[in-house]
Design an enzyme around this catalytic site. Structure first.
Site, short mmCIF file in Angstrom:
data_model
loop_
_atom_site.label_atom_id
_atom_site.label_comp_id
_atom_site.label_asym_id
_atom_site.label_seq_id
_atom_site.Cartn_x
_atom_site.Cartn_y
_atom_site.Cartn_z
N LYS A 14 11.74 0.60 74.44
CA LYS A 14 12.73 -0.13 73.64
C LYS A 14 12.49 0.04 72.14
CE LYS A 14 11.91 -4.28 75.34
NZ LYS A 14 10.81 -4.05 76.32
N ARG A 89 15.03 -12.48 76.94
CA ARG A 89 14.08 -12.23 78.02
C ARG A 89 14.24 -13.23 79.15
NH1 ARG A 89 10.14 -9.34 74.52
NH2 ARG A 89 8.66 -8.26 75.86
N ARG A 128 -0.88 3.22 75.23
CA ARG A 128 -0.54 2.59 73.96
C ARG A 128 -1.68 1.66 73.51
NH1 ARG A 128 4.95 -0.79 73.53
NH2 ARG A 128 3.73 -2.48 74.39
N ARG A 134 -3.16 -2.85 70.56
CA ARG A 134 -2.42 -4.09 70.80
C ARG A 134 -3.13 -4.91 71.86
NH1 ARG A 134 4.09 -4.05 71.54
NH2 ARG A 134 3.64 -5.69 73.02
N ARG A 145 2.58 -9.18 82.48
CA ARG A 145 3.84 -8.95 81.75
C ARG A 145 4.89 -8.30 82.66
NH1 ARG A 145 1.64 -5.47 77.21
NH2 ARG A 145 3.72 -5.42 76.31
#
Ligand code: AMP
Length: 192
Positions: A14, A89, A128, A134, A145
């Site tokens: 996204k 969401r 990532r 992160r 998640r």
């Protein structure tokens, strides 16, 4: 105004596709995840509260998110349009977004749903995490998640399908391949 929701699971691309869309169509990027990470870095009260949820892979409560969104829309009504990335969401957030836009004589033009399988999502998020550091891109939080996505966020697909706004984009190709599909979908919508 061209108002696009870029929809998909964590790791579906996204953010990356939003960056390309902004450049191509000059839209205002509304990324609630980026905004929350900024607040966490700044050490604000909002950041402290949000961090308690984000670090566990949970959603930040709707009341907080809806207030943030309303404020962002209010401040950017002079823009060419919005790209909503990471919002909505939940169904409540979807309804709140529709209401807020409607009050300003606007609506969602289309919802582009990036379709990527869980296994590929997990691989991308782990990678990532190694690159960006992160804190929520680690094995345990990723699992949570993805669960949250399937349970609380995915029902929004039906909500938008009923409004005839859902466009599914196969999201496992290269960044450029996926962006080409997105461009085609938008140009089809706008007659461009
Ligand atoms: P993102 O960068 O969009 O993946 O968001 C990172 C994290 O921020 C999410 O896992 C949630 O904990 C939180 N978050 C971002 N946007 C929302 C939202 N619209 N509603 C609830 N929580 C959110």
């Amino acid at each position: 105004m061209l108002n696009i929701v870029i929809f998909g699971a964590p790791g579906s691309g996204k953010g990356t596709q939003s960056d390309l869309l902004i450049r191509r169509y000059g839209l205002k990027h509304v990324s609630t995840g980026d905004l929350l990470r900024f607040e966490i870095k700044a050490g604000s009260e909002l950041g402290k509260t949000a961090d308690q949820y984000i670090s566990k892979g949970h959603l930040v409560p709707d009341e907080i998110m809806i207030e943030i969104l309303e404020d962002l829309i209010k401040k950017n009504l002079d823009k060419k349009g919005f790209i909503f990335d990471g919002f909505p969401r939940t169904l409540s957030q979807g309804e709140a977004l529709d209401n807020k836009l409607e009050k300003n004589g606007l609506n969602i033009t289309a919802v582009l749903s990036l379709d990527v399988k869980d296994k590929e999502l997990t691989n991308r998020l782990l990678k990532r995490g190694q690159l960006s550091g992160r804190s929520d891109d680690n094995g345990h939080t990723i699992k949570s998640r993805l669960q949250v996505y399937h349970q609380q966020t995915e029902p929004l697909k039906e909500y938008y399908a009923k409004q005839d706004k859902l466009i599914t984009i196969p999201g496992e190709g290269s960044v450029d391949e996926v962006f080409k599909l997105i461009e085609q979908a938008i140009d089809h919508l706008t007659g461009g």
